[in-house]
Design a protein around this motif. Structure first.
Motif, PDB file in Angstrom:
ATOM      1  N   SER A   1       0.829  -1.204   0.000  1.00  0.00           N
ATOM      2  CA  SER A   1       0.000   0.000   0.000  1.00  0.00           C
ATOM      3  C   SER A   1       0.862   1.252   0.000  1.00  0.00           C
ATOM      4  CB  SER A   1      -0.925  -0.005   1.222  1.00  0.00           C
ATOM      5  OG  SER A   1      -1.606   1.228   1.355  1.00  0.00           O
TER       6      SER A   1
ATOM      7  N   GLU B   1      -1.419   2.621   7.405  1.00  0.00           N
ATOM      8  CA  GLU B   1      -0.630   1.385   7.414  1.00  0.00           C
ATOM      9  C   GLU B   1       0.055   1.178   8.763  1.00  0.00           C
ATOM     10  OE1 GLU B   1      -0.915   2.856   3.211  1.00  0.00           O
ATOM     11  OE2 GLU B   1      -0.350   3.743   5.131  1.00  0.00           O
TER      12      GLU B   1
ATOM     13  N   VAL C   1      -9.630  -5.126   5.504  1.00  0.00           N
ATOM     14  CA  VAL C   1      -8.831  -3.980   5.064  1.00  0.00           C
ATOM     15  C   VAL C   1      -9.515  -3.350   3.859  1.00  0.00           C
ATOM     16  CG1 VAL C   1      -6.562  -3.192   4.307  1.00  0.00           C
ATOM     17  CG2 VAL C   1      -6.750  -5.154   5.852  1.00  0.00           C
TER      18      VAL C   1
ATOM     19  N   TYR D   1      -9.554  -0.637   0.648  1.00  0.00           N
ATOM     20  CA  TYR D   1      -8.622  -0.022  -0.290  1.00  0.00           C
ATOM     21  C   TYR D   1      -9.330   1.026  -1.135  1.00  0.00           C
ATOM     22  CZ  TYR D   1      -5.237  -3.755   0.619  1.00  0.00           C
ATOM     23  OH  TYR D   1      -4.343  -4.600   1.215  1.00  0.00           O
TER      24      TYR D   1
ATOM     25  N   ILE E   1      -4.292   1.453   1.058  1.00  0.00           N
ATOM     26  CA  ILE E   1      -5.164   1.189   2.205  1.00  0.00           C
ATOM     27  C   ILE E   1      -5.746   2.496   2.724  1.00  0.00           C
ATOM     28  CG2 ILE E   1      -5.242   0.346   4.584  1.00  0.00           C
ATOM     29  CD1 ILE E   1      -3.079  -1.641   3.880  1.00  0.00           C
TER      30      ILE E   1
ATOM     31  N   SER F   1      -9.392   0.063   8.045  1.00  0.00           N
ATOM     32  CA  SER F   1      -9.361  -1.332   8.466  1.00  0.00           C
ATOM     33  C   SER F   1     -10.258  -1.513   9.675  1.00  0.00           C
ATOM     34  CB  SER F   1      -7.929  -1.756   8.814  1.00  0.00           C
ATOM     35  OG  SER F   1      -7.906  -3.066   9.348  1.00  0.00           O
TER      36      SER F   1
END
Length: 297
Positions: free
Chosen positions: A109, A226, A259, A261, A267, A270
């Protein structure tokens, strides 16, 4: 005995817990290369990163197909959701496997976002030069040898079907949106994007996205999603993992990590659902075992 703990059974990856450290087993860089290079270097090498990589590539293929379908009338959206199921006996290495899958996904990502930012910066620069008369957009049907420059590539907005440049879309990030996210951290440690890292991110945001200085400054203080995703694992393990006779870090619960996207493969969010926590361990522990890690930290 030679450190090869992975093997394929069709599309299923089988692994053995070596109960020892294997140097250079988890090298991310080769798996993050472009597809052609990965195929040439690694082939069908069995590895936990390969499972995550195949799922991520399938996701990107689906996103690309969905983008094409969105521009065609009557086309049905393409299902792009991917799943990685990790199962096994206690001590088989499920916790470590989940960590490695998330490690690859978060790294991929970051690479996707850096690539997108580089493209946005290049397009922004080209657009600025065109507007200032430095470059002349090439007319349709003419060649580059004729003295004209090719018009900067534009990205089509899949939601509205209009044509807007990538920097234009990214400029929609405003200071108020960043502040309302509740993720501002002016004292974030360097590992989470603070200190010198924030200054570098600020410079890239100002140059690469066309944000105002204020907007770039606010965006630079947002902890990358992330990092948040990866830093959540130790917290979950503290409250849900314990030492057992067979495993020093046994997960005493199940979890489902979803997760989210964006259309570029980065990303954006989440969520984690936990279930079947061994609550009895709080009040009773077998001989030779321990309670949850949090009680000893």
């Amino acid at each position: 005995r030679d450190g090869r703990i992975y093997t394929w059974a069709g599309d299923v990856l089988l692994s053995l817990n070596p109960y020892s450290y294997i140097p250079e087993l988890y090298q991310l860089a080769p798996f993050l290369q472009p597809r052609a290079e990965v195929a040439a270097m690694l082939g069908h090498t069995p590895h936990i990163y390969a499972v995550a990589r195949n799922a991520y590539w399938a996701l990107l293929d689906g996103l690309a197909a969905s983008g094409r379908a969105a521009t065609e009338k009557g086309s049905q959206p393409v299902v792009v959701n991917q799943s990685v199921l990790v199962s096994g006996d206690s001590g088989a290495g499920k916790t470590e496997a989940c960590k490695r899958v998330l490690e690859f996904l978060t790294s991929a990502s970051r690479s996707a976002k850096e690539h997108r930012m580089a493209e946005a910066a290049a397009e922004e620069k080209a657009e600025a030069e065109v507007s200032e008369g430095v470059l002349t957009p090439q007319k349709e049907g003419s060649s580059a040898a004729g003295g004209g420059m090719i018009e900067p590539t534009r990205s089509k907005s899949r939601r509205r079907g209009s044509t807007v440049s990538v920097p234009t879309m990214m400029r929609r990030l405003t200071v108020s949106a960043v502040k309302e996210s509740g993720m501002l951290d002016t004292h974030a440690p360097s590992a989470l994007g603070g200190g010198a890292d924030q200054l570098e991110r600020l410079r890239k945001l100002e140059i690469g996205t066309g944000l105002s200085s204020e907007g770039a400054a606010a965006a630079a203080h947002v902890i990358p999603v992330e990092s948040l995703l990866r830093e959540a694992s130790p917290v979950l393990e503290a409250f849900g993992n314990a030492k057992t006779i067979r495993n020093d870090n046994s997960s005493r619960f199940g979890k489902y990590v979803a997760v989210q996207y964006d259309e570029f493969g980065g990303i954006v969010g989440s969520s984690t659902e936990t279930y079947l926590l061994e609550r009895s361990r709080v009040v009773f522990v077998e001989e030779g075992e321990r309670n949850y890690h949090i009680f000893y930290q």
